[in-house]
Design an enzyme around this catalytic site. Structure first.
Site, PDB file in Angstrom:
ATOM      1  CG  ASP A  21       0.350  -8.716  -4.299  1.00 42.79           C
ATOM      2  OD1 ASP A  21      -0.305  -9.103  -3.591  1.00 42.79           O
ATOM      3  OD2 ASP A  21       0.110  -8.398  -5.661  1.00 42.79           O
TER       4      ASP A  21
ATOM      5  NE  ARG B  90     -12.347  -4.459  -2.536  1.00 43.49           N
ATOM      6  CZ  ARG B  90     -12.309  -5.930  -2.575  1.00 43.49           C
ATOM      7  NH1 ARG B  90     -12.909  -6.653  -1.503  1.00 43.49           N
ATOM      8  NH2 ARG B  90     -11.620  -6.650  -3.642  1.00 43.49           N
TER       9      ARG B  90
ATOM     10  CB  ALA C  44      -5.907   0.028   4.944  1.00 47.41           C
ATOM     11  CG  ASN C  45      -5.152  -4.064   0.451  1.00 45.27           C
ATOM     12  OD1 ASN C  45      -3.599  -3.882   0.622  1.00 45.27           O
ATOM     13  ND2 ASN C  45      -5.771  -3.922  -0.560  1.00 45.27           N
TER      14      ASN C  45
ATOM     15  CB  SER D 146      -3.769 -11.220  -6.044  1.00 42.56           C
ATOM     16  OG  SER D 146      -3.315 -10.726  -5.193  1.00 42.56           O
TER      17      SER D 146
ATOM     18  CG  ASP E  35      -0.368 -12.069  -5.850  1.00 39.46           C
ATOM     19  OD1 ASP E  35      -0.633 -11.551  -4.882  1.00 39.46           O
ATOM     20  OD2 ASP E  35      -0.287 -11.388  -7.022  1.00 39.46           O
TER      21      ASP E  35
ATOM     22  CG  ASP F  16      -1.815 -11.256  -1.345  1.00 41.76           C
ATOM     23  OD1 ASP F  16      -0.600 -11.597  -1.449  1.00 41.76           O
ATOM     24  OD2 ASP F  16      -2.371 -10.570  -2.209  1.00 41.76           O
TER      25      ASP F  16
END
Ligand code: G16
Length: 547
Positions: A285, A510, A377-378, A67, A283, A281
């Site tokens: 998704d 993170r 949120a990403n 990904s 892949d 991104d």
């Protein structure tokens, strides 16, 4: 009663020796440096075969991808029959298979799973698989195929695809010929389904200004090019970062993760004022949008903004359609901007639930609503329609032309949205359809609410397994004492909020932080990042100022 062919297992397993290492099924499957993955993917083939047998021969999906991770990584995500991420309890079983230290131990783990799950080994197993554009994918497919041979599973190779395409195909294969038939199990079937629904949604509206689409130099580029003709010029899109021939460019300073984390345009793109841009991104998704205003200030329209736009539109459509009893709800994670949650609950009056990071967690929460909108949120998310909502939508005709038109749009919406998993193609069409219907620019969309300034950054540490969280990942329980120090810093900032959690897909932790102003947010981020780096074994360079 069928038995395991031990000789066959030994011969195949010897081709894929396990390195001395412990593996775990993370946020989205096994994911790490590709050179470590051979035995893991081989054993994921065994896990997928067992899962298929357990479910009476239903097709299980296996997607070889890492990904948003850099090109040298790879991974595998296993997909359950309806196209959703594999059930949580089986992640532990896949992990046990991956960690068996010898052929004998591997046999023992397989036998234990067979007996504990009541699996009849005579049941046929079917596995559909695909991979993204990473060069390591080709040899990993061989490892997966060998894994499938252990229990005689039938594997079907769908070649290079986006992750959501494989999820779609898995569901189509399992529902073919039933009242729940999801579509034709081919890339063409997928393109046609999405494009036909999109055309209904934008009927009679003017063609929008072109969209510039950053494909992260990943599989989204060739696949979106393949998809474009199906849209028959209804949506002008210009692709950038579409070079899949130089693997080192994958996700490098480009793509949804880069744009969201750095809050700036991807490499090679100069933003023209008020034009709209989007990024996939690696892949395809995830999806985020962005634009620059007249003075060049960057504005991000992330997963929270997409969720809010979708919820606003669906609530309106349900009302206009005059259909009763359809509840709309939203699922977010701790990364959701506080302003988005406030907008959803106070302006749109829709309930919001929180889930742990990982679309698998959000998906299950969203199933509890008639229409469940879930987005991280990403930019990873989708919308789910319950069987009863679908029944209502497809059995009502409306008692006036306005209602009939809203119902037609609602029906098309259920088709344009990939209900198996977050899908950047499908989400892009959803956003574009809403903007076209409303004749909105990216800026008008952005004006629904103003995000609290926020930062999402990576902190590299020597061992991220020392981090453990509670309270939907918002509080650290270890390293001991670190949360109290974080709280003491957060308290000093207006509207301050921050949390730290170990990534389940990358070798880092993170940090998410938000505060009243950009300056305060950056200061808060910098101070906590420094604290974590110093107190929890930071690796490499100490975090720099985020200005
Ligand atoms: C995967 C998951 C997402 C998750 C992301 C980051 O995305 O599918 O749900 O938000 O990883 O997870 P973490 O913060 O644990 O690394 P993708 O697009 O990489 O498959």
């Amino acid at each position: 009663m069928a038995t395991i062919n031990v000789n066959n297992l030994n011969v195949l397993s010897d081709l894929h020796p396990k390195p001395v290492r412990t593996f775990s099924y993370g946020t989205a499957g096994f994911r790490m440096k590709a050179e470590l993955l051979d035995s893991v993917i081989f054993r994921a083939g065994i896990a997928a075969s067992l899962r298929s047998k357990k479910l009476g021969g239903k097709v299980i999906g296996a997607m070889i991808t890492a990904s948003h991770n850099p090109a040298e990584d790879n991974g595998v995500k296993l997909v359950d029959p309806m196209g959703e991420m594999m059930e949580g309890s089986w992640e532990a079983l896949a992990t046990q298979l991956a960690n068996a230290e010898s052929n004998e131990k591997l046999l023992e783990v397989i036998q234990r799973i067979v007996s504990a799950q009541g699996i009849d080994l005579a049941t046929p197993a079917r596995v559909a698989f695909a991979r993204d554009t990473r060069p390591s994918g080709e040899s990993l497919v061989k490892a997966l195929n060998d894994g499938l041979k252990v229990l005689g599973a039938k594997g079907t190779d769908y070649g290079i695809m986006t992750t959501p395409q494989l999820h779609y195909i898995t569901r189509c294969l399992n529902t073919e010929g039933t009242p729940e038939a999801y579509g034709e199990p081919t890339a063409e079937g997928y393109y046609k389904k999405l494009a036909d629904a999109f055309k209904i949604l934008i009927e009679g509206k003017a063609t929008p200004a072109p969209l510039t689409l950053d494909c992260a130099n990943g599989v989204g580029a060739p696949k979106f090019l393949e998809f474009l003709p199906y849209l028959s010029d209804t949506l002008p899109v210009k692709l950038i970062n579409d070079d899949i021939n130089d693997a080192s460019k994958l996700n490098l300073n480009a793509g949804a993760d880069h744009v969201k984390s750095h809050q700036k345009a991807p490499v090679g793109l100069k933003l023209a004022p008020l034009e709209r841009y989007a990024s996939f991104d690696g892949d395809a998704d995830r999806l985020v949008y962005y634009y620059a205003d007249e003075d060049g200030t960057f504005h991000l329209l992330d997963g929270d903004k997409i969720a809010s736009l979708a919820a606003m539109y669906i609530v309106d459509l349900v009302k206009s359609a005059g259909v009763e009893g359809i509840s709309v709800g939203v699922v977010q994670t701790a990364y959701a901007n506080g302003a988005s949650t406030k907008y959803l609950t106070e302006t749109l009056n829709v309930p919001v639930k929180f889930a742990c990071t990982g679309v698998k967690h959000l998906h299950h929460e969203a199933l509890k609503y008639d229409v469940g909108v879930y987005f991280e949120a990403n930019g990873h998310g989708t919308v789910l329609f319950s069987p009863s909502a679908l029944k209502t939508i497809f059995s009502h005709e409306g008692s006036n032309p306005a209602q009939a038109s809203a119902i037609r749009s609602l029906r098309a919406l259920t088709e344009v949205i990939n209900q198996t998993v977050g899908d950047a193609f499908s989400d892009l069409l959803l956003v574009e359809a809403i903007l076209i219907q409303r004749q909105w620019t990216a800026r008008v969309w952005d004006q629904a609410y103003t995000d609290l300034p926020n930062r999402l950054v990576k902190i590299y540490v020597q061992d991220r397994t020392i981090f453990d969280t509670t309270d939907a990942e918002r509080k650290l329980v270890s390293p001991a004492g670190l949360q109290a120090q974080i709280d003491a810093i957060v308290k000093k900032f207006r509207d301050g909020r921050a949390f730290v959690r170990p990534s389940g897909t990358e070798d880092c932790t993170r940090l998410y932080a938000e505060a009243a102003t950009r300056g305060e947010c950056d200061e808060l981020t910098y101070r906590i990042a420094g604290l974590v780096f110093d107190q929890a074994g930071g690796a490499g360079q100490r975090p720099q100022e985020f200005l």
